[in-house]
Enzyme design. Structure first.
Site, PDB file in Angstrom:
ATOM      1  N   GLN A 155     -30.808  14.715 -28.588  1.00  0.00           N
ATOM      2  CA  GLN A 155     -29.600  14.839 -29.411  1.00  0.00           C
ATOM      3  C   GLN A 155     -29.964  15.070 -30.872  1.00  0.00           C
ATOM      4  OE1 GLN A 155     -26.511  15.038 -28.285  1.00  0.00           O
ATOM      5  NE2 GLN A 155     -25.612  15.168 -30.313  1.00  0.00           N
ATOM      6  N   LYS A 204     -21.353  13.107 -22.366  1.00  0.00           N
ATOM      7  CA  LYS A 204     -22.201  13.973 -21.534  1.00  0.00           C
ATOM      8  C   LYS A 204     -22.612  13.223 -20.265  1.00  0.00           C
ATOM      9  CE  LYS A 204     -24.015  16.393 -25.581  1.00  0.00           C
ATOM     10  NZ  LYS A 204     -25.106  16.514 -26.561  1.00  0.00           N
ATOM     11  N   ASP A 219     -30.760  22.633 -23.413  1.00  0.00           N
ATOM     12  CA  ASP A 219     -30.068  22.925 -24.673  1.00  0.00           C
ATOM     13  C   ASP A 219     -30.426  24.319 -25.196  1.00  0.00           C
ATOM     14  OD1 ASP A 219     -28.232  21.182 -25.808  1.00  0.00           O
ATOM     15  OD2 ASP A 219     -29.762  19.804 -26.560  1.00  0.00           O
TER      16      ASP A 219
HETATM   17  N1  GUN Z   1     -25.773  18.167 -31.831  1.00  0.00           N
HETATM   18  C1  GUN Z   1     -24.636  18.892 -31.954  1.00  0.00           C
HETATM   19  N2  GUN Z   1     -24.501  19.735 -30.911  1.00  0.00           N
HETATM   20  C2  GUN Z   1     -25.568  19.526 -30.111  1.00  0.00           C
HETATM   21  C3  GUN Z   1     -25.974  20.095 -28.882  1.00  0.00           C
HETATM   22  O1  GUN Z   1     -25.342  20.982 -28.303  1.00  0.00           O
HETATM   23  N3  GUN Z   1     -27.129  19.604 -28.359  1.00  0.00           N
HETATM   24  C4  GUN Z   1     -27.855  18.643 -28.993  1.00  0.00           C
HETATM   25  N4  GUN Z   1     -28.981  18.239 -28.407  1.00  0.00           N
HETATM   26  N5  GUN Z   1     -27.512  18.110 -30.129  1.00  0.00           N
HETATM   27  C5  GUN Z   1     -26.372  18.540 -30.685  1.00  0.00           C
END
Ligand code: GUN
Length: 284
Positions: free
Chosen positions: A95, A51, A118
């Site tokens: 995350q 990311k 998110d």
């Molecule tokens: N864990 C798996 N997919 C995601 C996501 O799209 N965002 C976040 N913050 N954690 C994740």
């Protein structure tokens, strides 16, 4: 019946990122994404580095706040509050999954809805349910919808089956499809005879984290099959869909890797750019 057309998420994401990069370059300020990572889960470390690289590659700032596995909820909430109050930060992502001693809902609820790129804060969850254009939509389902629309610009009346009911993919995916006037069924680990339900579907979204569970006889001839799974078996990555077999039956299929994954990152960057524009009272 010929083989399904492969929907190339990698090249779609490449195009989308180039479009965002061009928009970013028109501003003197840079959009800024804060990524909060707790502990040393290997997959999460890789995702977050990807990311960060993707954000920096299109001219955004992106800092990873890497906290010890043992961090207390109070300390984590303190960091979230600091990022909420920092005008230089446009987007905040914590995350998931978090270590077991931390309650994700306590943390996600504290992220400012305006910076919640998110879309996991219950405020944004509610806006999505209410079909509000103001909602920040979670990146994975948003990317999947974008792929579906490449083939079906109008999804109205389609039968869609979502396999999996996670807060990250299954539930927001169902809401998005419902907002598009699909007839939506969500199936999960306690559903009886899943294959009888998926066989009715024009669109199957497999997001249950079970390697190759979706077989050719689970899908209708001509269906659009989207594979959200990222499963590691003996060093190899595979999805939730038995790709080679299902490809003979479906009309459209997304590969793993190179399907949903790259689209998720592109949509996170799109959300971050949108947060930046909203916070600076600019036009999107
Ligand atoms: N864990 C798996 N997919 C995601 C996501 O799209 N965002 C976040 N913050 N954690 C994740």
């Amino acid at each position: 019946m010929s083989e399904a057309q492969i929907i190339d998420g990698k090249s779609l994401a490449f195009k989308l990122k180039a479009e965002i990069a061009e928009k970013v370059s028109a501003h003197s300020l840079k959009p800024n994404l804060a990524v909060v990572l707790v502990g040393n889960d290997e997959a999460s470390l890789i995702y977050d580095r990807n990311k960060q690289k993707a954000a920096q590659a299109i001219g955004m700032d992106c800092l990873i706040y890497h906290l010890e596995e043992s961090v207390s909820e109070r300390e984590l909430l303190e960091l979230v509050s600091q990022l909420n109050n920092d005008d230089r930060v446009n987007g905040i992502l914590v995350q998931l999954p978090l270590p077991a001693h931390l309650n994700p809902l306590h943390v996600l609820t504290q992220i400012s809805p305006e910076k919640d790129v998110d879309g996991f804060n219950p405020y944004n969850v509610g806006l999505l349910q209410a079909n509000s254009p103001q909602a920040f939509v979670p990146a994975t389902p948003k990317g999947i919808l974008y792929m579906l629309k490449q083939i079906y610009p109008d999804l109205s009346g389609k039968n869609a089956v979502v396999i999996g009911r996670s807060n990250i993919v299954g539930k927001p995916m169902a809401a998005l499809l419902l907002n598009q006037n699909c007839t939506v069924t969500v199936v999960h680990s306690k559903t009886k005879k899943i294959e009888d339900i998926t066989r009715q579907a024009d669109i199957v979204i497999a997001a249950c984290g079970k390697p190759n569970i979706v077989k050719a006889d689970w899908v209708k001839e001509g269906a659009f099959v989207v594979d959200v799974g990222i499963n590691r078996i003996g060093g190899k990555i595979c999805g939730d869909v038995d790709f080679d077999a299902v490809r003979q039956k479906a009309a459209y299929i997304t590969p793993v890797p190179g399907g949903v994954g790259p689209m998720t990152i592109a949509m996170l960057l799109a959300n971050t750019y949108e947060a930046f524009i909203r916070q600076n009272h600019l036009k999107f």
